[in-house]
Design an enzyme around this catalytic site. Structure first.
Site, PDB file in Angstrom:
ATOM      1  N   ASN A 279       0.803  -1.221   0.000  1.00 43.15           N
ATOM      2  CA  ASN A 279       0.000   0.000   0.000  1.00 43.15           C
ATOM      3  C   ASN A 279       0.840   1.277   0.000  1.00 43.15           C
ATOM      4  OD1 ASN A 279      -2.347  -1.468  -0.023  1.00 43.15           O
ATOM      5  ND2 ASN A 279      -2.790  -1.205   2.136  1.00 43.15           N
ATOM      6  N   LEU A 280       2.156   1.165   0.016  1.00 42.42           N
ATOM      7  CA  LEU A 280       3.007   2.356  -0.014  1.00 42.42           C
ATOM      8  C   LEU A 280       2.895   3.011  -1.389  1.00 42.42           C
ATOM      9  CD1 LEU A 280       6.183   0.901   1.754  1.00 42.42           C
ATOM     10  CD2 LEU A 280       4.577   2.574   2.707  1.00 42.42           C
ATOM     11  N   HIS A 281       2.636   4.320  -1.399  1.00 47.74           N
ATOM     12  CA  HIS A 281       2.461   5.050  -2.658  1.00 47.74           C
ATOM     13  C   HIS A 281       2.614   6.544  -2.376  1.00 47.74           C
ATOM     14  CE1 HIS A 281      -1.472   5.303  -0.719  1.00 47.74           C
ATOM     15  NE2 HIS A 281      -1.567   6.488  -1.328  1.00 47.74           N
ATOM     16  N   LEU A 282       2.636   7.330  -3.431  1.00 43.80           N
ATOM     17  CA  LEU A 282       2.643   8.783  -3.327  1.00 43.80           C
ATOM     18  C   LEU A 282       1.352   9.281  -3.977  1.00 43.80           C
ATOM     19  CD1 LEU A 282       5.625  11.117  -3.914  1.00 43.80           C
ATOM     20  CD2 LEU A 282       3.385  11.710  -4.799  1.00 43.80           C
TER      21      LEU A 282
END
Length: 181
Positions: free
Chosen positions: A34-37
């Protein structure tokens, strides 16, 4: 449906971030997948508008973005609610974010007016932190706040649907776009 558009992180950035998160003893860690920008938070939108947005985003002509994560910070003031890793606001990243925002508005999606602060959320905190948690967070920040990662190319933008599940969220990719230039 609740949705957002994000720049996906390359594996060369996600791996070190998960190792960094392992040293954090407080908060709810964001899962590696789920890591995102976030480029544009869309809020609650109609599924038809999401389809229209996806069709319009297919025309993103941008080249891959040089992404540099530059330091760790907390957000929320005296009662922090997020631990984030800031991204350098390069011209290419700011231009991509502006394009995505304009495309969303052209698709009929009302956008909140907010300043773009490029970041990756690493952890979320509850409304109340114990003294022990505050000390743990302070120790983590004193050791890691200046942490940065080498620049990597990010080449994928994704339209996500967000399913809220109690303390966290599951992200469902609805459409993915390769930044090819």
């Amino acid at each position: 449906m609740r949705a957002f558009v994000a720049l996906d992180l390359p594996e060369a950035i996600r791996r070190p971030l998960t190792r960094l998160q392992a040293g954090l003893s407080v908060g709810r860690l964001v899962d590696e997948d789920n890591l995102h920008l976030t480029l544009a938070f869309l809020g609650e939108i109609d599924p038809q508008k999401a389809q229209d947005l996806a069709a319009r985003l297919a025309d993103l002509p941008d080249a891959p973005i040089e992404l540099t994560l530059t330091g760790i910070d907390i957000m929320g003031g005296k009662k922090p609610n997020l631990l984030v890793m800031d991204a350098a606001p390069t011209q290419a990243l700011v231009t991509l974010q502006d394009r995505v925002r304009r495309i969303a508005m052209d698709a009929g999606i009302e956008m909140e007016r907010r300043r773009f602060r490029p970041q990756v959320t690493l952890a979320r905190f509850g409304k109340v932190m114990t003294t022990k948690d505050e000390r743990g967070l302070a120790a983590f920040l004193s050791l890691n706040a200046p942490y940065s990662l080498p620049t990597e190319l990010a080449d994928t933008v994704t339209l996500y649907r967000s399913h809220l599940t109690g303390d966290s969220a599951d992200y469902e990719p609805l459409a993915e776009f390769l930044l090819t230039g």
